[in-house]
Design a protein around this motif. Sequence first.
Motif, PDB file in Angstrom:
ATOM      1  N   THR A 127      85.569  -9.521  24.831  1.00  0.00           N
ATOM      2  CA  THR A 127      86.970  -8.523  25.091  1.00  0.00           C
ATOM      3  C   THR A 127      87.396  -9.193  23.360  1.00  0.00           C
ATOM      4  O   THR A 127      88.547 -10.601  23.684  1.00  0.00           O
ATOM      5  CB  THR A 127      87.467  -8.534  26.552  1.00  0.00           C
ATOM      6  OG1 THR A 127      86.637  -7.993  27.021  1.00  0.00           O
ATOM      7  CG2 THR A 127      89.052  -7.324  25.871  1.00  0.00           C
ATOM      8  N   ILE A 128      88.087  -8.324  23.102  1.00  0.00           N
ATOM      9  CA  ILE A 128      88.899  -8.868  21.861  1.00  0.00           C
ATOM     10  C   ILE A 128      89.946  -7.402  21.892  1.00  0.00           C
ATOM     11  O   ILE A 128      89.859  -6.272  21.788  1.00  0.00           O
ATOM     12  CB  ILE A 128      88.133  -8.276  20.555  1.00  0.00           C
ATOM     13  CG1 ILE A 128      87.108  -9.321  20.339  1.00  0.00           C
ATOM     14  CG2 ILE A 128      89.028  -8.578  19.377  1.00  0.00           C
ATOM     15  CD1 ILE A 128      85.489  -9.475  18.655  1.00  0.00           C
ATOM     16  N   LYS A 129      91.275  -8.189  21.820  1.00  0.00           N
ATOM     17  CA  LYS A 129      92.513  -7.750  21.814  1.00  0.00           C
ATOM     18  C   LYS A 129      93.195  -7.910  20.298  1.00  0.00           C
ATOM     19  O   LYS A 129      93.419  -8.429  19.656  1.00  0.00           O
ATOM     20  CB  LYS A 129      93.206  -7.911  23.006  1.00  0.00           C
ATOM     21  CG  LYS A 129      94.610  -7.079  23.044  1.00  0.00           C
ATOM     22  CD  LYS A 129      95.649  -7.968  24.236  1.00  0.00           C
ATOM     23  CE  LYS A 129      96.626  -6.722  24.122  1.00  0.00           C
ATOM     24  NZ  LYS A 129      97.968  -7.510  25.583  1.00  0.00           N
ATOM     25  N   VAL A 130      92.891  -6.055  19.900  1.00  0.00           N
ATOM     26  CA  VAL A 130      93.764  -6.389  18.633  1.00  0.00           C
ATOM     27  C   VAL A 130      94.635  -6.212  18.229  1.00  0.00           C
ATOM     28  O   VAL A 130      95.226  -4.699  19.914  1.00  0.00           O
ATOM     29  CB  VAL A 130      92.729  -6.009  17.261  1.00  0.00           C
ATOM     30  CG1 VAL A 130      91.550  -6.340  17.254  1.00  0.00           C
ATOM     31  CG2 VAL A 130      92.674  -4.137  17.857  1.00  0.00           C
ATOM     32  N   GLY A 131      95.583  -6.013  17.338  1.00  0.00           N
ATOM     33  CA  GLY A 131      97.697  -5.538  16.964  1.00  0.00           C
ATOM     34  C   GLY A 131      98.428  -5.915  18.219  1.00  0.00           C
ATOM     35  O   GLY A 131      98.144  -6.763  18.263  1.00  0.00           O
ATOM     36  N   GLU A 132      99.519  -5.464  18.045  1.00  0.00           N
ATOM     37  CA  GLU A 132     100.236  -5.939  18.439  1.00  0.00           C
ATOM     38  C   GLU A 132     101.274  -4.806  19.241  1.00  0.00           C
ATOM     39  O   GLU A 132     101.754  -3.738  18.445  1.00  0.00           O
ATOM     40  CB  GLU A 132     101.285  -6.626  17.547  1.00  0.00           C
ATOM     41  CG  GLU A 132     101.918  -6.145  16.251  1.00  0.00           C
ATOM     42  CD  GLU A 132     102.348  -7.581  15.232  1.00  0.00           C
ATOM     43  OE1 GLU A 132     102.823  -8.245  15.448  1.00  0.00           O
ATOM     44  OE2 GLU A 132     102.866  -6.823  14.131  1.00  0.00           O
ATOM     45  N   ASN A 133     102.649  -5.614  19.563  1.00  0.00           N
ATOM     46  CA  ASN A 133     103.655  -4.666  20.321  1.00  0.00           C
ATOM     47  C   ASN A 133     102.798  -3.195  21.011  1.00  0.00           C
ATOM     48  O   ASN A 133     102.054  -3.753  21.802  1.00  0.00           O
ATOM     49  CB  ASN A 133     104.131  -3.917  19.001  1.00  0.00           C
ATOM     50  CG  ASN A 133     105.484  -5.384  18.318  1.00  0.00           C
ATOM     51  OD1 ASN A 133     105.501  -6.243  19.179  1.00  0.00           O
ATOM     52  ND2 ASN A 133     105.633  -5.087  17.935  1.00  0.00           N
TER      53      ASN A 133
END
Length: 477
Positions: A26-32
């Motif tokens: 599982t790859i979580k990208v981005g922010e906020n």
Amino acid sequence: MRTEFYSSLSQNFSQLLENADDYNVTIKVGENQNTQEFHAHSSILRARSPYFKSALSNQWANKKKDGMILFTKSNISSPVFTLIIEYIYTGILDLTNVSSSDILGLLVASDELILEELFKYVQNYLIEKETAWLNQNLVKILLIVSKLASCKPLQNYCYKSICADPDSFFASEDFPILNKDIFLELVKRDDLGIEEIDLWDHLIKWGISQTLTIKQNDVKKFTDADFENLKKTINPFISHIRFYVISSRDFYNKIRPYKKVLPLTLYEDVMSFLMAENKPQQKRLPARFSPYLYINLPESKIIRRKHAAILSDRIHYKNASSKTSKEYKYKFQLLYRGSRDGYDINTFYSKVNRQGQAIAVIKIQNSEKIIGGFNASGWNYSYRNSYDDDDEYDCYNDRNKNHFIFSFEKNYKIKIGKFVSGTGLLYGQDCMIEFGDGDLTFNGRKGSCNQRSYDQPILDVNSFVAEEMEIFSIRKL
């Protein structure tokens, strides 16, 4: 016989990406608030990316939850990673409707993930397809790509674009925050197309903005501490400024006030050279060479020096992309400007008549396009302010084969229409400008382009409204 079925393979892997339930990463990208999770297979990631091959190895400590390998890539946005994961699984990249900033983000991400094939393609795509956007954002782009060792072609493109059109670059609101190393790289270049005294002005402006202890721009109010701090800021640049090519007048008016930021021996040596014509004792750098420095262009609201250089090359029967020879220097003299002089036809001819070869340039309203024409004979129109039934305006069809019409895109790409036959340039009572049999006509603020006498049209539409129009006489010095 060997047969390759890559299309089916790509389609099958696309289904694996969309529908598989056996993923283990599982790859979580981005922010906020702009985050997104992507599911992938470690075997595919390792096979396609050297980065993931190392990251997913036993030697790399990975965070796991319920047997799932977890990655967080906050520096990659969701739209960018969507492109990357589709490329990894299918080998397909679709940049249709992708913003220019996301394409740049894709370049940076593909470098980080060591996707060399993708990186090379995206870099070339930016250079070939995104030139207008690149030229609008050169400072920000250079700040990013200067950190990428493999990005030399794009770095070189940016530097060459600045050298070709430094005026717009230095006028950018981002210029005062320009990185020192990038600015220094520019100042070192022999092909930076700017007058040396103008470069000095920009260096002082940049230096003051970079020296936070200086609270005012008026050099007359500088303290000794202000001069000392400014000297530290701009010191790496001083040895690359060609002081010996600056006129004595400019040196006195613009450099002398900043005498304290220069080494005393250098200052005295330049003064001795300029005032007494003594041989320099310090290292004397040669004058910069750029084709655009050999164009004398007064302030224009429409064209820049590079436009003028390209048109000058065309007038002298050279390819528009070639460099202007050093033996030529051209002077453009502003004869007429619509916003200044009005669009009355008699006023127009009183300004441009019998002034020799001339160039008309028109900025189209609500467009980046510039169009115009070269009058190889000059306007030589006999007109009367009034006439009766027995009198007529003198209409004349000038068939000089050197007439041409043109259009510029925003990235300086020029389109030339060559005079072929029929009407070359018509002097008449109805139009200020009339190239061909309707190929380019203009009167007031309205005009039209209907290709007849020239070999190709310069606009995709038949009519236009002008934002501004200027006429320049052109002479070789």
